[in-house]
Enzyme design. Structure first.
Site, mmCIF file in Angstrom:
data_model
loop_
_atom_site.group_PDB
_atom_site.id
_atom_site.type_symbol
_atom_site.label_atom_id
_atom_site.label_comp_id
_atom_site.label_asym_id
_atom_site.label_seq_id
_atom_site.Cartn_x
_atom_site.Cartn_y
_atom_site.Cartn_z
ATOM 1 N N CYS A 165 2.220 95.007 80.365
ATOM 2 C CA CYS A 165 0.903 95.513 79.949
ATOM 3 C C CYS A 165 0.112 96.281 80.998
ATOM 4 O O CYS A 165 -0.351 97.383 80.719
ATOM 5 C CB CYS A 165 0.049 94.341 79.463
ATOM 6 S SG CYS A 165 0.649 93.663 77.916
HETATM 7 P P1 NAD Z 1 6.419 92.464 71.725
HETATM 8 O O1 NAD Z 1 7.237 93.649 72.035
HETATM 9 O O2 NAD Z 1 6.718 91.155 72.395
HETATM 10 O O3 NAD Z 1 6.414 92.185 70.166
HETATM 11 C C1 NAD Z 1 6.183 93.158 69.187
HETATM 12 C C2 NAD Z 1 6.951 92.739 67.943
HETATM 13 O O4 NAD Z 1 6.596 93.599 66.865
HETATM 14 C C3 NAD Z 1 8.466 92.862 68.111
HETATM 15 O O5 NAD Z 1 9.060 91.619 67.803
HETATM 16 C C4 NAD Z 1 8.863 93.937 67.095
HETATM 17 O O6 NAD Z 1 10.142 93.732 66.524
HETATM 18 C C5 NAD Z 1 7.763 93.796 66.078
HETATM 19 N N1 NAD Z 1 7.550 94.970 65.221
HETATM 20 C C6 NAD Z 1 7.564 96.285 65.568
HETATM 21 N N2 NAD Z 1 7.299 97.047 64.494
HETATM 22 C C7 NAD Z 1 7.127 96.207 63.445
HETATM 23 C C8 NAD Z 1 6.819 96.376 62.062
HETATM 24 N N3 NAD Z 1 6.661 97.602 61.524
HETATM 25 N N4 NAD Z 1 6.728 95.284 61.271
HETATM 26 C C9 NAD Z 1 6.917 94.045 61.784
HETATM 27 N N5 NAD Z 1 7.201 93.817 63.082
HETATM 28 C C10 NAD Z 1 7.291 94.876 63.910
HETATM 29 O O7 NAD Z 1 4.909 92.884 72.030
HETATM 30 P P2 NAD Z 1 3.748 91.952 72.588
HETATM 31 O O8 NAD Z 1 3.989 91.674 74.035
HETATM 32 O O9 NAD Z 1 3.500 90.838 71.642
HETATM 33 O O10 NAD Z 1 2.526 92.977 72.534
HETATM 34 C C11 NAD Z 1 1.961 93.392 71.305
HETATM 35 C C12 NAD Z 1 0.694 94.184 71.606
HETATM 36 O O11 NAD Z 1 -0.265 93.339 72.248
HETATM 37 C C13 NAD Z 1 0.897 95.367 72.557
HETATM 38 O O12 NAD Z 1 0.001 96.386 72.217
HETATM 39 C C14 NAD Z 1 0.501 94.793 73.917
HETATM 40 O O13 NAD Z 1 0.067 95.779 74.810
HETATM 41 C C15 NAD Z 1 -0.616 93.849 73.529
HETATM 42 N N6 NAD Z 1 -0.805 92.714 74.428
HETATM 43 C C16 NAD Z 1 0.265 92.054 74.936
HETATM 44 C C17 NAD Z 1 0.060 90.978 75.788
HETATM 45 C C18 NAD Z 1 1.218 90.248 76.430
HETATM 46 O O14 NAD Z 1 0.980 89.487 77.369
HETATM 47 N N7 NAD Z 1 2.445 90.411 75.988
HETATM 48 C C19 NAD Z 1 -1.235 90.574 76.112
HETATM 49 C C20 NAD Z 1 -2.298 91.250 75.540
HETATM 50 C C21 NAD Z 1 -2.077 92.328 74.705
#
Ligand code: NAD
Length: 426
Positions: A268
């Protein structure tokens, strides 16, 4: 209690989904990854996060939680949908919205035959995205009008990997970026399950989006500042960790993200700062602070690599052991981990590489199949000429480094524990 659905069962979607079920909601999480959905429904967590697997089993047993690949089911059976898909960076650093756009199209289609429904954007998106990109897609694909037929909020996620469930239950603040009062009120009602003492800030959607970017930029700035001070301290023969300990005791600065070392990794902070730099540039503003945060951060890995190269050259070392592959302790995530760059460089140095991490192996094996992955840190130490510590896993501080050369990127051990000790900012 409303029923909730989460689109994307990654760190954010899964942790929130499990957390809200524990707080009494009925939850469906949706992912396009069939294998991930199968694993989740079998009670195993696809990611390592303290307490998550046990909680996942509990919520599955309660019958109030399930994962599915069928988005229509999830939306039909919920009143509020959280969009939690990934927002990676493009090669030029700008935000890649393709997953958000695709998911928004799917949500829009599912809203066609639904009564009023609230869509909450939790994915990190640059300011104005919810208003200018996501809402038009939802309207187009649903054939409905925002405000009249459905509501929208942007409510950024602040969980920190490695402590995600704890962060979920004890957030520092709740930010609600509302399209209109009706949307904001409903989201406030959903969040009423959290302690009433937690500060809540209700703002417009683009302010909420900017709060997320400013927060991650501030974390990056603190870390790069600690590293700048650490680098200068080392040149002066001073331990930068002690300097920043002393600075952190001032009540006006928090002690978090205050330690010099290898800098930040993970999925991130870097990508969000790069996205903000790009967004600012596209509006004619060249951010010097943000660019320097990234530059200093990149430099830390280069400084460590330089130390490694000198040590290997001077001592004719043949076997190098890596302790820690994840980007930080207590996670199984290697996204943005400095171990990737360091192992790539070591591969060009004609040395054997041994490695151990308590939670990461499979993902790393795909990237570096030829490394000798060991079952314990001690095995790595006992069979290496030079040990490089890249992650602050607690267990690494308890190993026996007697008679070994160590380069410590995270300040895990004291110099008395080994024969030759080299730190990065100390
Ligand atoms: P991730 O990559 O771990 O998970 C995203 C999931 O979404 C994946 O499993 C993917 O297969 C799924 N996906 C993609 N397109 C899809 C669709 N059309 N329908 C259903 N599922 C779908 O991502 P994350 O780390 O959970 O991050 C998600 C968001 O939150 C990002 O924008 C990130 O910047 C933000 N964020 C992440 C964190 C963190 O610590 N990981 C913290 C705060 C904010």
């Amino acid at each position: 209690m409303k029923n909730l659905s989460f689109i994307g069962a990654g760190y954010v979607g899964l942790c929130n989904g499990v957390g809200f079920t524990i707080l009494g909601y009925k939850v469906t999480v949706v992912d396009i990854d069939e294998e991930k959905v199968r694993i989740i429904n079998s009670g195993l967590s696809p990611i390592y996060e303290e307490g998550l697997e046990k909680s996942l089993k509990d919520v599955l047993n309660s019958g109030l939680f399930k994962a599915t690949t069928i988005i229509q089911d999830a939306i039909d059976n919920s009143e509020v949908t959280f969009l939690c898909v990934q927002t990676p960076q493009r090669s030029n650093g700008s935000i890649d919205l393709k997953y958000v756009i695709k998911a928004a199209k799917e949500i829009g289609k599912c809203l066609r035959n639904k009564n009023w429904h609230l869509v909450v954007i939790k994915s990190t998106v640059v300011p104005s995205t919810t208003e200018e990109k996501i809402i038009p897609i939802l309207e187009k694909y649903s054939g409905k009008s925002v405000g009249e037929d459905f509501g929208v909020c942007n409510s950024p996620e602040f969980l920190s990997e490695g402590d995600a469930l704890n962060n979920f239950f004890n957030p520092d603040r709740i930010i609600i970026g509302e399209y209109d009062e009706k949307s904001g009120n409903l989201l406030e009602e959903v969040y009423s399950c959290f302690d009433k003492k937690i500060p809540r800030l209700i703002v417009d959607m683009k302010t909420a989006e900017m709060i997320k970017y400013a927060s991650n930029a501030f974390i990056g700035m603190k870390i790069s500042f600690a590293n700048e001070i650490g680098n200068i301290s080392k040149l002066l023969g001073i331990d930068g960790r002690k300097v920043m300990d002393g600075v952190g005791l001032d009540h006006r600065f928090s002690r978090y993200f205050n330690q010099p070392g290898l800098g930040f990794g993970g999925p991130c902070i870097k990508k969000d700062i790069l996205a903000l730099i790009n967004e600012a540039r596209s509006r004619g503003y060249d951010s010097r602070i943000l660019k320097n945060i990234i530059e200093i951060n990149n430099m830390q890995t280069d400084i460590l690599l330089q130390l490694i190269k000198i040590k290997i050259r001077d001592n004719k070392f043949k076997t190098v052991g890596i302790l820690g592959l994840s980007y930080k302790e207590n996670v199984s995530d290697i996204r943005g981990s400095s171990s990737i760059k360091i192992i790539s460089e070591l591969n060009n140095m004609n040395v054997n590489i041994l490695a151990y991490d308590p939670k990461v192996e499979e993902n790393m094996r795909k990237l570096f199949p030829k490394i000798d992955y060991k079952l314990s840190g001690q095995e790595v130490i006992d069979n290496s000429d030079l040990i490089i510590i890249l992650t602050k896993w607690m267990e690494f501080s308890e190993l026996n480094y007697t008679n070994k050369s160590v380069i410590d990127g995270k300040g895990v051990i004291s110099k008395e524990k080994c024969k030759e000790y080299e730190g990065i900012c100390w």
